[in-house]
Scaffold this active site. Structure first.
Site, PDB file in Angstrom:
ATOM      1  N   GLN A 134       5.452  -2.961  -3.643  1.00 25.76           N
ATOM      2  CA  GLN A 134       6.630  -3.580  -3.028  1.00 25.76           C
ATOM      3  C   GLN A 134       7.923  -2.914  -3.516  1.00 25.76           C
ATOM      4  OE1 GLN A 134       4.526  -6.116  -4.750  1.00 25.76           O
ATOM      5  NE2 GLN A 134       3.343  -6.735  -2.998  1.00 25.76           N
ATOM      6  N   GLY A 162       0.797  -1.218   0.000  1.00 26.17           N
ATOM      7  CA  GLY A 162       0.000   0.000   0.000  1.00 26.17           C
ATOM      8  C   GLY A 162       0.825   1.262   0.000  1.00 26.17           C
ATOM      9  N   HIS A 163       0.147   2.348  -0.345  1.00 24.04           N
ATOM     10  CA  HIS A 163       0.718   3.689  -0.278  1.00 24.04           C
ATOM     11  C   HIS A 163      -0.103   4.501   0.720  1.00 24.04           C
ATOM     12  CE1 HIS A 163       3.170   2.751  -3.613  1.00 24.04           C
ATOM     13  NE2 HIS A 163       2.362   3.104  -4.592  1.00 24.04           N
TER      14      HIS A 163
END
Length: 431
Positions: free
Chosen positions: A225, A40-41
């Site tokens: 990733q 996630g960001h």
């Protein structure tokens, strides 16, 4: 060209969210090209914090087209949940700003369950550290040519035969685990229920992106990733199930390699890793704890505590080569403020021999010992710096030292999570 690929130059969690957000403000199209909802960001825009797992970062900005490419494995229920969460934060999402590749592979409940069974049944030395979200099993089915893809939801009449083909593999595995078999009806109902919620976003993404490219649109490719989790070039088998290096931007979106453009690698001023696997420069002492606390090192998706260590120039130098990185965005320099001495891993010792690269073999990776060079720290603050003049002289020397070791220039220097706290050396879109 004007197109940019952003890749993590370490094991992920390098602070890509802020950099991608900054770049997406200049892009017309933002494409996610691999992975699933296992990474996630975190985006901070004004006072609002957005946490994204599947959706490309551009989706939170007006007049941007967000695209999920064919290299992504898509959990349709996770997608709908994420869309609903962003909608509650005031982000409007519809076909005008989100498209999904019609040939993207779907993650099903059967994948999530298999992922968890394998991880929980593995012995200590063989655990991968998976998030148990079904990513690996979905990629396995894709490679095994039995996957259900998004376009399959268009023709529900033909779906049962495809499900039977899928279950021919999975039910054999379930018998091995002494678990009840799945029925085709269960999987059919799972897919038929969600189909109307995701099909409106479906498109032939390869054609759409080619049209945008030819029209002069700026395209930003973002991965999940980091390159050290690449299934080929990472710390195998402690990796993800897809290619995370920059070359996947072309394969995972349907564009040719000539369309990729500038490759920007993201690297922290130190090193972190989530999950299992080798980590030569990992610190198991109070310094490692201090770095983790100051850097708030917890996973965006899982909340797992990250392992912390000194900057490993060997690994980043290797990533610069395997991803063809043109420039680095160096993040979290401020976390190192106040350290009297900072160490940098410049090489390894393997069975008494000095080597300048990370070996491919699992056993060799576990045996390598870091060779450090000590670097004088700085007492001043780098937090919030927006120009080189704002940085302590020794901090500037540290950045220049890293550039020399990894063989790539620092294009951006991030000094806080705020988007404005960035020192720009080279705008990747204008390189």
């Amino acid at each position: 060209m004007g197109n940019v690929v952003v890749v993590g130059a370490q094991w992920g969690d390098e602070g890509k969210g802020k950099i991608v957000d900054w770049l997406s403000s200049q892009a017309d199209v933002v494409v996610r090209f691999q992975g699933g909802h296992n990474a996630g960001h975190t985006l901070v825009i004004g006072e609002t914090v957005y946490k994204l797992s599947l959706l490309p970062s551009g989706v939170v900005r007006k007049d941007k087209l967000a695209v999920i490419g064919n290299g992504v494995v898509l959990d349709p229920y996770a997608l709908v949940s994420e869309i609903e969460r962003l909608t509650s934060q005031g982000v409007a999402i519809d076909r005008s700003n989100l498209r999904i590749a019609d040939n993207a592979t779907l993650i099903l409940s059967i994948h999530r369950e298999l992922d968890a069974l394998r991880e929980e049944g593995a012995s200590g030395g063989t655990k991968i550290g998976t998030t148990k979200r079904g990513i690996g099993p979905a990629y396995e089915d894709k490679a095994g040519r039995r996957a259900i893809r998004l376009n399959d939801l268009e023709d529900l009449d033909a779906l049962p035969a495809k499900i039977e083909r899928l279950l021919g593999h999975h039910n054999a595995l379930r018998r091995g685990f002494e678990l009840p078999e799945y029925s085709a009806t269960e999987i059919y109902d799972e897919l038929a229920t969600i189909a109307p919620r995701v099909l409106p976003y479906m498109d032939a993404v390869w054609r759409l992106l080619d049209e945008k490219r030819r029209a002069g649109s700026r395209i930003l490719f973002e991965g999940a990733q980091g390159a050290l989790l690449d299934v080929d070039h990472g710390t195998y088998p402690f990796v993800t199930s897809s290619n995370t290096v920059a070359g996947q931007a072309a394969t995972g979106s349907g564009l040719g390699p000539g369309a990729v453009g500038y490759v920007l690698g993201i690297a922290k001023a130190y090193t972190t890793r989530v999950g299992e696997g080798p980590f030569p420069s990992e610190l198991h002492d109070e310094i490692g704890e201090r770095i983790g606390e100051r850097g708030r090192e917890f996973g965006t998706v899982t909340g797992r505590k990250r392992r912390c260590g000194w900057f490993d120039a060997v690994l980043v130098r290797q990533t610069v080569r395997t991803s063809g990185i043109d420039g680095i965005a160096l993040t979290k320099l401020d976390v190192l403020d106040g350290f009297e001495t900072i160490k940098v891993c410049t090489g390894y010792r393997l069975d008494g021999e000095v080597i300048d690269h990370f070996p491919a073999g699992q056993n060799a990776q576990a045996r390598v010992e870091p060779i450090y060079e000590e670097f004088e720290g700085w007492s001043g603050s780098t937090a919030g710096a927006r120009s080189w003049a704002d940085l302590p002289a020794q901090a500037v020397k540290y950045v220049r030292y890293i550039e020399e070791l990894i063989g790539a220039p620092v294009a951006l220097l991030s000094t806080s999570p705020e988007r404005e706290d960035t020192i720009l050396v080279q705008n990747p879109f204008e390189a």
